[in-house]
Design an enzyme around this catalytic site. Structure first.
Site, PDB file in Angstrom:
ATOM      1  N   GLN A   1       2.691  34.526 -30.853  1.00  0.00           N
ATOM      2  CA  GLN A   1       3.392  35.915 -30.896  1.00  0.00           C
ATOM      3  C   GLN A   1       4.347  35.848 -29.789  1.00  0.00           C
ATOM      4  OE1 GLN A   1       2.187  39.571 -31.723  1.00  0.00           O
ATOM      5  NE2 GLN A   1       2.822  40.739 -29.996  1.00  0.00           N
ATOM      6  N   GLU A   2       4.001  35.250 -28.485  1.00  0.00           N
ATOM      7  CA  GLU A   2       5.134  34.863 -27.460  1.00  0.00           C
ATOM      8  C   GLU A   2       6.105  33.939 -27.997  1.00  0.00           C
ATOM      9  OE1 GLU A   2       3.344  33.511 -23.701  1.00  0.00           O
ATOM     10  OE2 GLU A   2       5.344  33.170 -22.936  1.00  0.00           O
TER      11      GLU A   2
ATOM     12  N   ILE B   1       7.839  34.358 -12.131  1.00  0.00           N
ATOM     13  CA  ILE B   1       7.330  35.406 -12.931  1.00  0.00           C
ATOM     14  C   ILE B   1       8.113  36.554 -13.235  1.00  0.00           C
ATOM     15  CG2 ILE B   1       5.321  36.728 -12.938  1.00  0.00           C
ATOM     16  CD1 ILE B   1       4.653  33.738 -12.975  1.00  0.00           C
TER      17      ILE B   1
HETATM   18  C1  LIG Z   1      13.646  32.802 -16.379  1.00  0.00           C
HETATM   19  C2  LIG Z   1      12.181  32.357 -16.722  1.00  0.00           C
HETATM   20  C3  LIG Z   1      11.102  33.145 -16.759  1.00  0.00           C
HETATM   21  C4  LIG Z   1       9.839  32.901 -16.846  1.00  0.00           C
HETATM   22  N1  LIG Z   1       8.793  33.755 -17.097  1.00  0.00           N
HETATM   23  C5  LIG Z   1       7.391  33.327 -16.715  1.00  0.00           C
HETATM   24  C6  LIG Z   1       6.336  34.475 -16.824  1.00  0.00           C
HETATM   25  O1  LIG Z   1       6.558  35.344 -17.088  1.00  0.00           O
HETATM   26  N2  LIG Z   1       5.203  33.933 -16.521  1.00  0.00           N
HETATM   27  C7  LIG Z   1       5.044  32.493 -16.283  1.00  0.00           C
HETATM   28  O2  LIG Z   1       3.758  31.990 -16.068  1.00  0.00           O
HETATM   29  N3  LIG Z   1       5.857  31.556 -16.374  1.00  0.00           N
HETATM   30  C8  LIG Z   1       7.143  32.114 -16.574  1.00  0.00           C
HETATM   31  N4  LIG Z   1       8.299  31.017 -16.627  1.00  0.00           N
HETATM   32  C9  LIG Z   1       7.902  29.628 -16.413  1.00  0.00           C
HETATM   33  C10 LIG Z   1       8.036  28.774 -17.612  1.00  0.00           C
HETATM   34  O3  LIG Z   1       7.006  29.245 -18.607  1.00  0.00           O
HETATM   35  C11 LIG Z   1       8.041  27.234 -17.117  1.00  0.00           C
HETATM   36  O4  LIG Z   1       9.203  27.165 -16.389  1.00  0.00           O
HETATM   37  C12 LIG Z   1       8.073  26.516 -18.400  1.00  0.00           C
HETATM   38  O5  LIG Z   1       6.847  26.534 -18.925  1.00  0.00           O
HETATM   39  C13 LIG Z   1       8.211  24.868 -17.887  1.00  0.00           C
HETATM   40  O6  LIG Z   1       7.339  24.605 -16.831  1.00  0.00           O
HETATM   41  P1  LIG Z   1       7.941  23.729 -15.524  1.00  0.00           P
HETATM   42  O7  LIG Z   1       9.127  24.565 -15.124  1.00  0.00           O
HETATM   43  O8  LIG Z   1       6.831  23.645 -14.529  1.00  0.00           O
HETATM   44  O9  LIG Z   1       8.513  22.513 -16.181  1.00  0.00           O
HETATM   45  P2  LIG Z   1       7.469  21.072 -16.212  1.00  0.00           P
HETATM   46  O10 LIG Z   1       6.261  21.234 -16.811  1.00  0.00           O
HETATM   47  O11 LIG Z   1       7.732  20.435 -14.852  1.00  0.00           O
HETATM   48  O12 LIG Z   1       8.584  20.439 -17.113  1.00  0.00           O
HETATM   49  C14 LIG Z   1       9.756  19.646 -16.808  1.00  0.00           C
HETATM   50  C15 LIG Z   1      10.326  18.785 -17.949  1.00  0.00           C
HETATM   51  O13 LIG Z   1       9.316  18.040 -18.510  1.00  0.00           O
HETATM   52  C16 LIG Z   1       9.014  18.175 -19.683  1.00  0.00           C
HETATM   53  N5  LIG Z   1       7.574  18.011 -20.176  1.00  0.00           N
HETATM   54  C17 LIG Z   1       6.562  18.271 -19.625  1.00  0.00           C
HETATM   55  N6  LIG Z   1       5.478  17.814 -20.202  1.00  0.00           N
HETATM   56  C18 LIG Z   1       5.962  17.076 -21.213  1.00  0.00           C
HETATM   57  C19 LIG Z   1       5.296  16.552 -22.380  1.00  0.00           C
HETATM   58  N7  LIG Z   1       4.134  16.068 -22.330  1.00  0.00           N
HETATM   59  N8  LIG Z   1       6.034  15.649 -23.082  1.00  0.00           N
HETATM   60  C20 LIG Z   1       7.405  15.775 -23.000  1.00  0.00           C
HETATM   61  N9  LIG Z   1       7.983  16.502 -21.967  1.00  0.00           N
HETATM   62  C21 LIG Z   1       7.504  16.962 -21.012  1.00  0.00           C
HETATM   63  C22 LIG Z   1       9.226  19.554 -19.962  1.00  0.00           C
HETATM   64  O14 LIG Z   1       9.699  19.917 -21.128  1.00  0.00           O
HETATM   65  C23 LIG Z   1      10.685  19.907 -19.023  1.00  0.00           C
HETATM   66  O15 LIG Z   1      11.677  19.375 -19.707  1.00  0.00           O
HETATM   67  C24 LIG Z   1       9.563  31.516 -16.468  1.00  0.00           C
HETATM   68  C25 LIG Z   1      10.743  30.488 -16.454  1.00  0.00           C
HETATM   69  C26 LIG Z   1      11.930  31.103 -16.310  1.00  0.00           C
HETATM   70  C27 LIG Z   1      12.823  29.925 -16.026  1.00  0.00           C
END
Ligand SMILES: Cc1cc2nc3c(=O)[nH]c(=O)nc-3n(C[C@H](O)[C@H](O)[C@H](O)COP(=O)(O)OP(=O)(O)OC[C@H]3O[C@@H](n4cnc5c(N)ncnc54)[C@H](O)[C@@H]3O)c2cc1C
Length: 381
Positions: A243-244, A157
């Site tokens: 927007q994000e 977060i």
């Molecule tokens: C620096 C940083 C800041 C962040 N800030 C915030 C924040 O402020 N608030 C917040 O809520 N989150 C935040 N995040 C979280 C970020 O939004 C998530 O890491 C991101 O959405 C991916 O989710 P995950 O890490 O669980 O990956 P996963 O969902 O586990 O995905 C892993 C891999 O599988 C792939 N994948 C998943 N589903 C599919 C599909 N259907 N088809 C093909 N490929 C797929 C993904 O693209 C990825 O390559 C942040 C992350 C980082 C690293």
């Protein structure tokens, strides 16, 4: 390049933001990277310049600025460092939820302090077990009388460590089917018993950007902290993702141009075999290709900025911009580092920091794969 949405007022703003950042941010970036946080004093100084949540209406202390302001501020902050992006998240991602879905009382309570830098905000969607599949969140908020009891854990977060209030994505109706219909947004405030923060996470880049785990153990939240209507949270999230993701594209393109600019200066100076590095045709062609792609990206993003300002639904195109520009940022980072030779791999060279910082653009705000899922779905696949 003349930007189509930029007015004289935006041009003036850009100059004053540049001047402010040169004095108040550039000299301190290395310290902030070590501390893994931008100090509150900087937020307050930026607020005094009207750079924190400028879109907030005047009656809540803001200046009611248009989206063009957000673009200029975001680009100028990005040119200094991706690591101060927590301010962008506050300004352009979290605050709009309160503006759109908050009651008058909620706006008075949070927006008036959000514009002064007295309150830093965050949004908590991602959990240790789920990120891309937002409807699968496990954090629950069960109603008991006039309160909700929140239990769960969030991770990654942005602003998590310093936030004074957090919009938490919760299941208020865990058995709901389909699952997204059970999701609501609740605002958890600093000091509420049972709300704790984990450690500031050790990231590959964007070190000045505080990113944390949040833990909720029987956090009792008054029902008046519900944002909008119960069960509508997922729809609110979908509405705001345009927007994000546009902001993410704006930052990627700004970063691409900055990397090209610093590399151009370097290859005009550095010599090998009695010539400037920029005299080799390989350098010229690669620089020309990168600038071409940067210009194409900027042109597309500018079109989307205008359409977004006109209130159009451009989710599909924004998804295209998000994956394309963030992939481009990584491609450009690698090539620009290469043109710096060994120096590019040294921490004191800006390109090294940029290389680390842009890597996450393809992951947050919805991964690039998820962007392609959206585009393919809209193609009928
Ligand atoms: C620096 C940083 C800041 C962040 N800030 C915030 C924040 O402020 N608030 C917040 O809520 N989150 C935040 N995040 C979280 C970020 O939004 C998530 O890491 C991101 O959405 C991916 O989710 P995950 O890490 O669980 O990956 P996963 O969902 O586990 O995905 C892993 C891999 O599988 C792939 N994948 C998943 N589903 C599919 C599909 N259907 N088809 C093909 N490929 C797929 C993904 O693209 C990825 O390559 C942040 C992350 C980082 C690293």
């Amino acid at each position: 390049m003349k930007r189509p949405f930029m007015t004289e007022e935006h041009e003036q703003l850009r100059k004053s933001v540049q001047k402010f950042l040169q004095k108040e941010a550039v000299p301190y970036i290395d310290d902030w990277e070590k501390e893994k946080q931008v100090p509150r004093s900087f937020w307050k100084k930026a607020a005094a310049q009207g750079l924190i949540a400028p879109s907030v209406e005047e009656k809540y202390g803001g200046i009611g600025a248009d989206f063009g302001y957000a673009v200029v501020i975001s680009e100028e902050f990005e040119k200094v460092a991706s690591g101060i992006g927590g301010i962008g998240l506050h300004n352009d991602i979290v605050i709009p939820y309160i503006q759109s879905f908050g009651s008058d009382e909620q706006k008075e309570r949070w927006l008036t302090k959000a514009v002064t830098g007295d309150m830093i905000s965050a949004i908590a969607m991602t959990e240790p077990g789920t990120g891309s599949d937002l409807a699968a969140v496990q954090t629950t908020a069960i109603k008991k009388g006039d309160r909700y009891i929140i239990n769960g854990e969030k991770t990654f977060i942005t602003n998590g460590f310093s936030a004074d209030f957090v919009i938490v994505v919760c299941k208020t109706d865990p058995p709901a089917s389909p699952a997204h219909k059970g999701i609501s947004l609740l605002v958890v405030e600093e000091g509420m018993p049972g709300f704790t923060r984990g450690k500031k996470l050790n990231k590959v880049g964007q070190h000045a950007n505080d990113t944390s785990e949040l833990i909720f153990e029987d956090v009792s939240v008054p029902a008046e902290n519900l944002l909008g209507e119960e069960g509508k949270g997922f729809y609110y999230l979908m509405e705001k993702l345009q927007q994000e993701r546009l902001m993410c594209s704006i930052q990627s393109v700004a970063s691409v141009q900055k990397m090209i600019d610093i590399t151009l200066a370097y290859v005009k100076e550095r010599q090998a075999f009695g010539k400037r590095i920029g005299d080799f045709q390989n350098t010229q062609f690669n620089m020309a290709e990168m600038q071409t792609k940067a210009t194409i990206g900027q042109t597309f993003v500018d079109r989307l900025i205008i359409e977004h300002m006109q209130g159009k639904n451009v989710v599909d195109e924004v998804s295209m911009a998000k994956w394309w520009t963030s992939d481009l940022a990584q491609e450009v980072a690698i090539q620009c580092m290469q043109f710096h030779g060994g120096y590019g791999y040294m921490e004191e060279y800006e390109i090294a920091r940029r290389y680390r910082d842009v890597a996450v653009h393809s992951i947050y705000a919805g991964t690039n794969e998820i962007m392609k899922v959206i585009i393919a779905k809209n193609m009928g696949l």
